[in-house]
Design a protein around this motif. Structure first.
Motif, mmCIF file in Angstrom:
data_model
loop_
_atom_site.group_PDB
_atom_site.id
_atom_site.type_symbol
_atom_site.label_atom_id
_atom_site.label_comp_id
_atom_site.label_asym_id
_atom_site.label_seq_id
_atom_site.Cartn_x
_atom_site.Cartn_y
_atom_site.Cartn_z
ATOM 1 N N THR A 178 13.683 -12.500 16.508
ATOM 2 C CA THR A 178 12.341 -12.069 16.159
ATOM 3 C C THR A 178 11.618 -13.093 15.305
ATOM 4 N N SER A 179 12.352 -13.984 14.693
ATOM 5 C CA SER A 179 11.713 -15.020 13.894
ATOM 6 C C SER A 179 12.508 -16.310 14.006
ATOM 7 N N ALA A 180 11.798 -17.384 13.876
ATOM 8 C CA ALA A 180 12.446 -18.700 13.958
ATOM 9 C C ALA A 180 13.197 -18.984 12.665
ATOM 10 N N PRO A 181 14.201 -19.835 12.729
ATOM 11 C CA PRO A 181 14.864 -20.210 11.480
ATOM 12 C C PRO A 181 13.868 -20.897 10.555
ATOM 13 N N LYS A 182 14.038 -20.699 9.278
ATOM 14 C CA LYS A 182 13.110 -21.306 8.319
ATOM 15 C C LYS A 182 13.266 -22.810 8.277
ATOM 16 N N ASN A 183 14.472 -23.280 8.581
ATOM 17 C CA ASN A 183 14.690 -24.722 8.588
ATOM 18 C C ASN A 183 15.923 -25.047 9.416
ATOM 19 N N VAL A 184 16.088 -26.299 9.691
ATOM 20 C CA VAL A 184 17.219 -26.742 10.503
ATOM 21 C C VAL A 184 18.540 -26.463 9.797
ATOM 22 N N THR A 185 18.549 -26.549 8.484
ATOM 23 C CA THR A 185 19.775 -26.299 7.736
ATOM 24 C C THR A 185 20.276 -24.879 7.982
ATOM 25 N N GLY A 186 19.366 -23.916 8.031
ATOM 26 C CA GLY A 186 19.751 -22.532 8.299
ATOM 27 C C GLY A 186 20.354 -22.370 9.680
ATOM 28 N N ARG B 162 21.741 -24.786 11.462
ATOM 29 C CA ARG B 162 22.995 -25.531 11.484
ATOM 30 C C ARG B 162 24.115 -24.729 10.823
ATOM 31 N N SER B 163 23.779 -23.950 9.784
ATOM 32 C CA SER B 163 24.807 -23.168 9.106
ATOM 33 C C SER B 163 25.354 -22.067 10.009
ATOM 34 N N VAL B 164 24.551 -21.611 10.971
ATOM 35 C CA VAL B 164 25.017 -20.597 11.921
ATOM 36 C C VAL B 164 25.767 -21.238 13.075
ATOM 37 N N VAL B 165 25.153 -22.209 13.718
ATOM 38 C CA VAL B 165 25.733 -22.823 14.910
ATOM 39 C C VAL B 165 26.788 -23.853 14.547
ATOM 40 N N GLY B 166 26.568 -24.596 13.488
ATOM 41 C CA GLY B 166 27.510 -25.631 13.092
ATOM 42 C C GLY B 166 27.358 -26.885 13.933
ATOM 43 N N THR B 167 28.253 -27.814 13.713
ATOM 44 C CA THR B 167 28.223 -29.078 14.456
ATOM 45 C C THR B 167 29.549 -29.336 15.167
ATOM 46 N N ASP B 168 30.391 -28.325 15.236
ATOM 47 C CA ASP B 168 31.699 -28.503 15.856
ATOM 48 C C ASP B 168 31.618 -28.859 17.337
ATOM 49 N N LEU B 169 30.569 -28.423 18.017
ATOM 50 C CA LEU B 169 30.491 -28.679 19.450
ATOM 51 C C LEU B 169 30.184 -30.129 19.791
ATOM 52 N N VAL B 170 29.745 -30.891 18.823
ATOM 53 C CA VAL B 170 29.432 -32.291 19.087
ATOM 54 C C VAL B 170 30.695 -32.989 19.584
ATOM 55 N N GLY B 171 30.630 -33.479 20.791
ATOM 56 C CA GLY B 171 31.754 -34.191 21.386
ATOM 57 C C GLY B 171 32.791 -33.315 22.073
#
Length: 85
Positions: free
Chosen positions: A25-33, A35-44
């Motif tokens: 219903t709303s966009a994340p307030k920032n990329v950090t938020g 990233r904290s949900v999705v994380g960066t583990d999928l990179v690679g």
């Protein structure tokens, strides 16, 4: 040990995770938020090794903890494989 194979499945999961993380219903307030949900583990991650599967699982944990996925979806993900090691 049942392991998903092929980059196609990993890519599909990545795309789905990113789409679901962006839906709401709303966009994340920032990329950090986001990233904290999705994380960066999928990179690679390609989904071809047990280590890749653990990266996918860590991403799913974040999506489940943030209620991006339903409980049923989270349980379904866990039912498809058992990776140890």
């Amino acid at each position: 040990m049942k392991l998903r194979t092929g980059p196609g499945k990993s890519a599909s999961l990545t795309i789905l995770a990113l789409m679901l993380a962006g839906c709401g219903t709303s966009a994340p307030k920032n990329v950090t938020g986001l990233r904290s949900v999705v994380g960066t583990d999928l990179v690679g991650a390609r989904g071809t090794t047990a280590a890749d599967q653990r990266k996918i699982d860590r991403t799913v944990v974040g999506l489940c903890a943030a209620n991006v996925w339903t409980n049923r979806d989270c349980v379904r993900h866990g039912d498809h494989h058992d990776v140890s090691g």
